[in-house]
Design a protein around this motif. Structure first.
Motif, short mmCIF file in Angstrom:
data_model
loop_
_atom_site.label_atom_id
_atom_site.label_comp_id
_atom_site.label_asym_id
_atom_site.label_seq_id
_atom_site.Cartn_x
_atom_site.Cartn_y
_atom_site.Cartn_z
N HIS A 80 0.82 -1.32 -0.22
CA HIS A 80 0.13 -0.09 0.06
C HIS A 80 0.75 1.20 -0.04
O HIS A 80 0.18 2.21 0.03
N PHE A 92 5.64 7.56 8.55
CA PHE A 92 5.82 9.17 8.06
C PHE A 92 4.77 9.85 8.56
O PHE A 92 4.72 11.03 8.51
N LEU B 214 -13.48 15.79 -2.09
CA LEU B 214 -12.26 15.29 -2.30
C LEU B 214 -11.37 16.37 -3.14
O LEU B 214 -10.22 16.38 -2.93
N PRO B 242 -17.57 6.78 6.17
CA PRO B 242 -16.96 5.91 5.31
C PRO B 242 -16.16 6.69 4.23
O PRO B 242 -14.95 5.93 3.68
N LEU B 243 -16.28 7.78 3.79
CA LEU B 243 -15.84 8.49 2.61
C LEU B 243 -14.35 8.82 3.33
O LEU B 243 -13.53 8.50 2.65
N TRP B 245 -12.94 7.38 5.94
CA TRP B 245 -11.95 6.11 6.07
C TRP B 245 -11.29 5.83 4.88
O TRP B 245 -9.91 5.59 4.83
N ARG B 246 -12.41 5.90 3.60
CA ARG B 246 -11.43 5.50 2.45
C ARG B 246 -10.49 6.55 2.02
O ARG B 246 -9.19 6.32 1.44
N PHE B 247 -10.76 7.97 1.98
CA PHE B 247 -9.93 9.06 1.70
C PHE B 247 -8.71 9.10 2.21
O PHE B 247 -7.40 9.14 1.81
N LYS B 249 -7.21 6.45 3.93
CA LYS B 249 -6.26 5.15 3.54
C LYS B 249 -5.81 5.53 2.36
O LYS B 249 -4.50 5.04 2.01
N ASP B 250 -6.24 5.94 1.43
CA ASP B 250 -5.85 5.77 0.20
C ASP B 250 -4.83 7.07 0.06
O ASP B 250 -3.69 6.93 -0.86
N TRP B 251 -5.22 8.27 0.86
CA TRP B 251 -4.08 9.17 0.85
C TRP B 251 -2.71 8.71 1.42
O TRP B 251 -1.53 9.06 0.93
N LYS B 252 -2.73 7.72 2.42
CA LYS B 252 -1.38 7.23 3.01
C LYS B 252 -0.70 6.77 1.81
O LYS B 252 0.58 6.54 2.00
N GLY B 253 -1.28 6.02 0.96
CA GLY B 253 -0.47 5.42 -0.07
C GLY B 253 0.21 6.17 -1.27
O GLY B 253 1.10 5.97 -2.01
N VAL B 254 -0.81 7.31 -1.79
CA VAL B 254 -0.52 7.95 -2.84
C VAL B 254 -0.15 9.53 -2.42
O VAL B 254 -0.34 10.38 -3.29
N TRP B 255 0.03 9.92 -1.32
CA TRP B 255 0.14 11.16 -1.16
C TRP B 255 1.30 11.93 -1.72
O TRP B 255 0.98 13.35 -1.87
N PRO B 264 -3.58 13.98 7.25
CA PRO B 264 -4.72 12.99 6.65
C PRO B 264 -5.85 13.87 6.17
O PRO B 264 -6.24 14.80 6.93
N LEU C 219 -5.58 10.02 -6.93
CA LEU C 219 -6.15 9.99 -5.44
C LEU C 219 -7.38 10.19 -5.41
O LEU C 219 -8.38 9.38 -4.91
N VAL C 223 -10.57 7.18 -5.03
CA VAL C 223 -11.38 7.23 -3.60
C VAL C 223 -12.91 7.41 -4.46
O VAL C 223 -13.89 6.69 -3.90
#
Lengths: 147, 348, 373
Positions: A80, A92, B214, B242-243, B245-247, B249-255, B264, C219, C223
């Motif tokens: 991930h 991080f 977003l 829920p938005l 939670w997803r936002f 989680k995705d940010w952590k991977g593609v920040w 976050p 991103l 989402v």
């Protein structure tokens, strides 16, 4: 336990090796003249952390303008992409988020190591990228992991 | 209007007014635009595609109508007037700007001057950021305008850099942003095209508002304009946890794609967004309402709205009933008062 | 000494109870692999002109690591992530003790290729699954790829594969030229249901960002995969798809699950006010969802408090509708060992990991042990 990873001469800058220390898989990295050790297991979902990309930081001055900074150096999980400081193992996202165990890695001359090996306080544990076991020689320096 | 949707003494964040016809705007349009309208038979539709007869009572077209149908029965402390007439304007950017100006002048003349409980959203062109800035600069000093009104449906998400100057201009005039459901008709609301029933179109506002949220965060709007707040109006709110939670989680991977997003996304959202309570779209079961409140982190982001004269069915009552007195007061008055900088409202 | 003749012992193959079914795995074919199964005119057209339909990675190219797990690159000439059955077996089936893995091959999910090419390409996807995968490992199952924009051609492909039980579902993308509830696509749903297959609706396809406009960043795009599915589900329910095809079962795949409760509340609240005017919407929307809709878990939402995820599952009545999925080899892969929080408890864990999928797909509850696993 102290684990001899391999000869320094075979561990050039930019190299990394995964070594076993008991039941733990640990990634050993060389960046320039510094060595790092990180548990090869991402705290998120258990991915092989040390197989991921090594990255300096990305810092934005404003939306759309960013530069790369050499420090802090991080490893990004190949799954991930969650990142951990190579030096401290900190996430991080900061100290509040689960980090990964980091280990001290340095070098030692063969002569000193041979004595430790004989005394049983240090073990010879080559990683999977080394084709066969190696001998510790008095005249060489070696990368040593404090696991 | 059914009594249960009115909460007396509230700060009501969404009350609708509209000119009865484009002729009502004539005093505020130049002779060229009057001719433009008359010669081509341009008409306003009252946003009928968004508010068909099944889901709305009559729109107040004048202060007298507003007073009789809404102010008298509802007795708000403050009411924020939203005129979404400009949402349906042509793509002619010059006409769009002219209509926005006319709407703002009409609001001031016809409503804001008549009752000091009234506030309004400032209409701007949705197709020309330059003109939006100009309009904000023209009338934004008027303290009765609280926020810049934007439609949730847009050609480009509102967080896009093309719009950043507009947000900066808004804050210079102490204005926030009100992102209101709907928008120009003729724009397919879903990624796969048009909806074929009103019900789908109506529910379709919510994924659209989420996509806008977003955008505000990902584009770094709150890094550029750190004191900007966005009130999501008439878009629901139960979809938020829920938005996030997803936002996150995705940010952590593609920040690294958006390195100006330094925290976050949920942190930005909690600081900068609020949401009106109509439509409510919450469960009946009090235990489920409690869970929803817990997931939302409490009621601190909610701002009461009647959405007069629009009908949404079961309202926010079941949620208000679960709140402490202090939290209920915050939803009915305090959260909006704080966001808009209204003078301290009196508790009921 | 009596000589005793002992007949050789016949050993029944060892079996094991199924415990883990992975409902979303991406075997990925290279163009060369698919071309082997395509006709000469398709091959020639591809060689000379390439494909008309852009891949999503062409217009949102900055996916994390090209969209894949870094460690899933096979390092075998001619192979890409997900193209090597041996790697998939090692990294997924054996590593995590997977009993069944259902392949969703996305290479055919395009709307704008012309019908001949679309039909041939999807047929090739199914042939490739058959020859490269289904014969390789008995734990694998496949989904029927179809040229969905040309429903007649899609129906023909479904009927072609129906006899092979190892094709367990029909595969559609989550975004197409028309909303998926449109009558245009009903023949596909009817054909799938007629041969007893659920329809897997998988994130992807041609996503046109019409409501709010095109986002700038991957991103946002990523989402928004959840938002796309919300629109589709609302459209399917409101447009009467589940009235038109009463036995239809759909599996909303790779779009998350925690948003389901709020959407149900919205649809039900809207139905109270305006439902009677929608003749194809005869019942409360959440009832249709209860009866016809399944969700896969990946990418599982990870609230700070795992109890909130459990609450979201229960609020949406998903206990018997949730299907575990890894999405191997994509970057946001969910590990079977770690992705489900402890908070869901043993009963729900079992249902999600295998029970619900066994019921949905009618797979055997015991399977033969393969290569000692």
């Amino acid at each position: 336990m102290r684990v001899v990873v391999g000869p320094v001469s075979e561990f050039p800058p930019g190299a990394r090796r995964i070594v076993q220390a008991g039941v733990r898989s640990i990634g050993v990295f060389r960046v320039g003249e510094r060595f790092y050790g990180i548990r090869n297991r991402c705290p998120h979902q258990g991915g092989p952390l040390c197989l991921g990309h090594m990255l300096g930081d990305a810092v934005a001055d404003e939306p759309g303008r960013a530069h790369v900074s050499a420090e802090p150096l991080r490893i990004a999980c190949p799954w991930h992409g969650w990142e951990y400081d190579l030096d401290s193992g900190q996430s991080f996202m900061g100290p509040g988020e689960a980090g990964v165990r980091s280990y001290g890695v340095g070098t030692a001359p063969g002569e000193a190591l041979l004595a430790e090996i004989e005394a049983g306080s240090t073990q010879l544990r080559p990683g999977p990228y080394v084709a066969e076991t190696f001998e510790v020689r008095v005249e060489d320096d070696y990368v040593v992991l404090d696991a | 209007m059914p009594a249960f949707t009115m909460q007396p003494n509230a700060v009501d964040c969404d009350v609708h007014v509209a000119p009865a016809s484009v002729q009502d705007l004539f005093p505020y349009l130049s002779d060229y635009w009057r001719q433009y309208v008359t010669e081509a038979g341009v008409r306003l539709t009252d946003m009928a595609h968004a508010y068909p007869p099944a889901v709305t009572g009559p729109l107040p077209h004048s202060f007298a109508e507003l007073a009789e149908r809404y102010l008298e029965p509802a007795q708000p402390q403050v009411a924020v007037l939203n005129c979404v007439t400009g949402f349906e304007t042509h793509r002619n950017p010059y006409f769009s700007a002219a209509v926005a100006s006319a709407v703002n002048d009409w609001l001031r003349e016809e409503f804001l001057g008549h009752d000091d409980r009234l506030r309004a959203s400032l209409a701007v062109s949705a197709v020309s950021p330059d003109d939006a800035v100009a309009e904000i600069q023209r009338v934004g000093e008027d303290p009765r305008f609280l926020q810049v009104l934007l439609p949730a449906r847009s050609d480009l998400p509102w967080g896009h850099k093309n719009n950043h100057a507009m947000f900066a201009a808004a804050r210079e005039r102490s204005l926030h942003v009100g992102l209101h459901a709907w928008g120009r008709p003729g724009k397919a609301p879903t990624p796969s095209g048009f909806t074929t029933t009103y019900l789908e179109d109506y529910v379709g506002n919510q994924p659209i508002a989420q996509a806008q949220l977003l955008s505000f965060v990902a584009e770094g709007v709150f890094e550029r304009v750190p004191d900007l707040r966005v009130m999501l109006i008439e878009n629901g709110f139960a979809w938020l946890p829920p938005l996030l939670w997803r936002f996150d989680k995705d940010w952590k991977g593609v920040w690294r794609e958006v390195p100006w997003v330094t925290e976050p996304p949920s942190e930005y959202v909690r600081r900068h967004f609020a949401m009106t309570t109509a439509p409510a779209h919450i469960p009946d079961d009090p235990a489920a309402v409690d869970q929803l409140l817990e997931m939302l982190g409490g009621a601190g982001m909610l701002a009461y709205a009647s959405d007069h004269p629009h009908e949404h069915g079961a309202g926010i009552q079941p949620l208000l009933a679960q709140l402490s007195d202090a939290d209920r007061d915050a939803v009915l008055r305090g959260n909006a008062a704080e966001l808009y900088g209204l003078s301290a409202p009196q508790a009921a | 000494m009596t000589q005793i003749d002992t007949a050789p012992e016949t050993q029944a193959p060892a079996t094991r109870a199924v415990e883990l079914i992975d409902c979303d795995v991406h075997a990925q074919a290279t163009d060369a692999m698919l071309a082997e199964h395509m006709g000469p005119s398709s091959r020639r057209m591809l060689e000379r002109f390439g494909r008309s339909t852009p891949k999503v990675t062409d217009w949102y190219p900055r996916a994390r690591n090209a969209g894949m797990r870094v460690d899933a690159w096979p390092n075998k000439p001619g192979h890409i992530w997900g193209s090597d059955p041996e790697m998939l077996r090692e990294q997924l089936l054996d590593e995590f003790d997977v009993d069944y893995a259902i392949l969703e091959v996305l290479s055919g999910q395009d709307c704008y290729d012309h019908p001949d090419l679309a039909a041939d390409r999807n047929r090739a996807v199914n042939e490739w699954q058959l020859h490269t995968w289904l014969d390789f490992d008995p734990r694998l199952r496949a989904t029927i790829a179809v040229a969905h924009e040309y429903p007649e051609l899609g129906v023909a492909e479904i009927e072609r594969r129906a006899e092979d039980e190892r094709f367990v579902a029909v595969l559609l993308p989550a975004s197409a030229a028309e909303p998926l509830g449109s009558p245009k696509y009903w023949p596909l749903y009817e054909a799938a249901t007629a041969c007893g297959r659920p329809v897997v609706i998988h994130t992807g396809g041609y996503v046109d960002h019409r409501g709010a406009g095109y986002p700038s960043f991957y991103l946002e795009y990523h989402v928004a995969n959840g938002l796309v599915m919300q629109s589709q589900l609302a459209g399917m329910v409101a447009g009467g798809l589940f009235e038109a095809v009463p036995g239809l079962r759909v599996v909303l795949t790779e779009s998350g699950l925690a948003w389901a409760a709020a959407l149900r509340w919205s649809l039900d609240a809207a139905w109270e006010v305006m439902g009677q005017d929608h003749p194809r919407l005869r019942r409360r929307p959440s009832e249709y969802i209860d009866e016809h809709v399944w969700f896969t878990t990946q990418p599982i939402e990870e609230p700070a408090d795992p109890q909130h995820l459990v609450a979201a599952i229960r609020q949406a009545r998903l206990e018997h509708r949730l299907l575990f999925a890894t999405d191997y080899p994509h970057w946001d892969f969910d590990s079977p060992a770690q992705a489900l929080p402890r908070a869901i408890g043993p009963e729900l864990r079992h249902a999600v990991r295998c029970g619900n999928a066994l019921d949905l797909y009618g797979l055997p509850r015991e399977r033969a042990i393969v290569n000692g696993g």
